[in-house]
Design an enzyme around this catalytic site. Structure first.
Site, PDB file in Angstrom:
ATOM      1  N   TYR A  54       0.849  -1.201   0.000  1.00  9.98           N
ATOM      2  CA  TYR A  54       0.000   0.000   0.000  1.00  9.98           C
ATOM      3  C   TYR A  54       0.876   1.238   0.000  1.00  9.98           C
ATOM      4  CZ  TYR A  54      -4.982  -0.780   0.362  1.00  9.98           C
ATOM      5  OH  TYR A  54      -6.289  -1.034   0.059  1.00  9.98           O
ATOM      6  N   GLU A  56      -0.397   4.755  -0.558  1.00  9.70           N
ATOM      7  CA  GLU A  56      -1.172   5.992  -0.766  1.00  9.70           C
ATOM      8  C   GLU A  56      -0.304   7.213  -0.549  1.00  9.70           C
ATOM      9  OE1 GLU A  56      -3.298   3.700   1.411  1.00  9.70           O
ATOM     10  OE2 GLU A  56      -5.340   4.282   0.811  1.00  9.70           O
ATOM     11  N   ASP A 201      -6.244  14.092 -25.179  1.00  8.71           N
ATOM     12  CA  ASP A 201      -6.211  12.685 -24.779  1.00  8.71           C
ATOM     13  C   ASP A 201      -5.421  11.947 -25.862  1.00  8.71           C
ATOM     14  OD1 ASP A 201      -6.734  10.000 -24.482  1.00  8.71           O
ATOM     15  OD2 ASP A 201      -8.851  10.261 -23.989  1.00  8.71           O
ATOM     16  N   THR A 228      -3.448   6.486 -21.975  1.00 11.56           N
ATOM     17  CA  THR A 228      -3.267   5.142 -21.450  1.00 11.56           C
ATOM     18  C   THR A 228      -1.810   4.775 -21.723  1.00 11.56           C
ATOM     19  OG1 THR A 228      -3.877   4.165 -23.569  1.00 11.56           O
ATOM     20  CG2 THR A 228      -5.628   4.369 -21.925  1.00 11.56           C
ATOM     21  N   LYS A 231      -1.455   1.045 -25.273  1.00 12.14           N
ATOM     22  CA  LYS A 231      -1.819   0.941 -26.687  1.00 12.14           C
ATOM     23  C   LYS A 231      -0.529   1.022 -27.516  1.00 12.14           C
ATOM     24  CE  LYS A 231      -6.511   2.610 -25.949  1.00 12.14           C
ATOM     25  NZ  LYS A 231      -6.725   3.400 -24.729  1.00 12.14           N
ATOM     26  N   ARG A 237      -1.524  -2.236 -18.839  1.00 11.06           N
ATOM     27  CA  ARG A 237      -2.776  -1.464 -18.846  1.00 11.06           C
ATOM     28  C   ARG A 237      -2.695  -0.417 -17.742  1.00 11.06           C
ATOM     29  NH1 ARG A 237      -5.689  -4.042 -22.145  1.00 11.06           N
ATOM     30  NH2 ARG A 237      -7.323  -2.499 -21.956  1.00 11.06           N
TER      31      ARG A 237
HETATM   32  N1  DSN Z   1     -11.287   0.957 -25.459  1.00 11.32           N
HETATM   33  C1  DSN Z   1     -10.317   1.848 -26.020  1.00 11.32           C
HETATM   34  C2  DSN Z   1     -10.207   1.692 -27.497  1.00 11.32           C
HETATM   35  O1  DSN Z   1     -10.334   0.586 -27.941  1.00 11.32           O
HETATM   36  O2  DSN Z   1      -9.988   2.657 -28.205  1.00 11.32           O
HETATM   37  C3  DSN Z   1     -10.561   3.257 -25.671  1.00 11.32           C
HETATM   38  O3  DSN Z   1     -10.932   3.324 -24.382  1.00 11.32           O
END
Ligand code: DSN
Length: 422
Positions: A54, A56, A201, A228, A231, A237
């Protein structure tokens, strides 16, 4: 397979699910543009004992003892993220991109404030203000769109008009289904004209920015980037929030993430983010990012040559949105299922002003981050595009579909998923 020995011994049910997924990923082609294959080092970090802790708070200011190593790992992740994106500040604790966006709204807005974001049916994301999300109970969302879905140009005049009418506090760029680069100067200047923060974003294109294959929005004056990490960036993730220079915004972001929104950070995931950021700082990541774009172009050329309409006319990034219903008379859902059968995974997707519903829309969305990780170049990517269109044209021809499935499996054997990229 020897990676999961303990799970295999202890829990056959879960082992079978993991083994099945391992086989699916090994023997099929992943074309969902928001997915990728991480290195073994990233997986080891994510599977590490840091999950026990933990933490925090933030490095040097925690609410529990025993933090020398968690501080070390979080500081490494922060420093690498700042370096990768040319940021003055990074928060690496958000569990996902959705949390990163919500924390960003909490940091910059008061309830009732307005956000100007991309229309969802024109490529925006749920967390940019879809009515099904709770954030729309607290903030007001207004929209901009493409002027013409066949060129992809954003209607910047209308965007400016809406901004002047609604005086948003955030002008939000970014998307999850838009295949072109945005005119960042226009976004930033419209935000400045109405006294709004400019936020983007970058979840889909983070790896392309880090790999210098596309423009870095911070070079054009954006205040904040949310992302994120899993990707094109090819990490675990998770989420990420960066600011260009304003330390005040950084402090607000930290407070919004913890204690505003989340509790204990996932230190094992933060360690995996640090490892992935280290990989993205390696010079060969730039080669990877550039190849993602070349591979997408190679697929675009086949779709164009075979007369399939692509939203925006093609792609300048890693993804393509194709109107398969309009061009081939097969719905997005049917196309997704059919391609799944031959070992190609992608997703059905609404196209701009789609007349069909979201569960069975007109389009499919696909992209090249994962096949590029596998080592595919332009020739192999073009061939995948040919196989996709052959499969869509052969929906009643079981033999042909079986032949395509076998060809895809053979291609996967030739290009195994790598364990390491450095
Ligand atoms: N689920 C993601 C995507 O596939 O673009 C975006 O959140």
């Amino acid at each position: 397979m020897n990676l999961y020995e303990s799970i295999k011994k202890q829990d056959k049910e879960v082992f079978d699910a993991i083994a099945g997924e391992e086989e699916r990923e090994r023997d099929g082609l992943e074309l969902i543009p928001s997915e990728n294959y991480v290195s073994k080092a990233v997986r080891e970090a994510q599977g590490s004992i840091l999950t026990n802790k933990y933490s925090e708070g933030y490095p040097g200011k925690r609410y529990y003892g025993g933090q020398p190593f968690t501080d070390m790992v979080e500081n490494i992740a922060i420093d690498r993220a700042k370096k990768l994106f040319g940021a003055k500040f990074a928060n690496v604790q958000t569990h996902a991109g959705a949390n990163a966006n919500i924390a960003m709204y909490m940091a910059l807005l008061e309830p009732g404030d307005t956000v100007l974001g991309m229309d969802l049916s024109h490529g925006g994301h749920l967390t940019h203000g879809h009515p099904v999300t709770y954030i729309t109970k607290f903030f007001n969302f207004v929209r901009y769109k493409m002027k013409d879905p066949d060129t992809g140009e954003i209607d910047y005049d209308e965007m400016r008009r809406v901004a002047q009418e609604h005086k948003p506090k955030i002008v939000l760029a970014g998307f999850s289904a838009y295949p072109r680069e945005l005119d960042y100067e226009k976004f930033v200047s419209i935000a400045k004209e109405v006294g709004a923060y400019s936020v983007i974003d970058i979840a889909h294109i983070a790896g392309l920015i880090a790999g210098k294959a596309v423009k870095n929005p911070f070079d054009y004056g954006f205040d904040v980037m949310t992302s994120t990490t899993h990707k094109t960036l090819r990490g675990p993730r998770g989420g990420l929030i960066l600011t260009r220079e304003n330390e005040e915004i950084g402090k607000k972001v930290d407070k919004a993430v913890f204690p505003g929104l989340q509790g204990g950070p996932l230190m094992h995931v933060i360690a995996a983010k640090a490892v992935a950021f280290g990989e993205a700082l390696h010079p060969n990541f730039q080669t990877y990012a550039a190849q993602i774009l070349k591979n997408a172009k190679a697929m675009e050329e086949i779709f164009r040559a075979r007369g399939v309409r692509m939203i925006t006319g093609g792609t300048s990034n890693h993804l393509i949105l194709a109107d398969v219903y309009g061009s081939l008379g097969i719905s997005g859902k049917e196309a997704e299922q059919l391609l799944d059968e031959v070992g190609i995974t992608l997703n059905k997707n609404s196209i701009a002003d789609d007349t069909r519903g979201p569960m069975d829309p007109s389009g499919i969305r696909f992209g090249t981050p994962a096949i590029t990780t596998r080592g595919f170049k332009e020739a192999e990517s073009a061939h995948v595009a040919e196989l996709m269109l052959d499969a869509l044209a052969s929906r009643d021809d079981k033999n042909k579909l079986q032949q395509i499935r076998a060809e895809i499996k053979a291609g996967c054997e030739k290009f195994p998923i790598p364990d390491s990229f450095v």
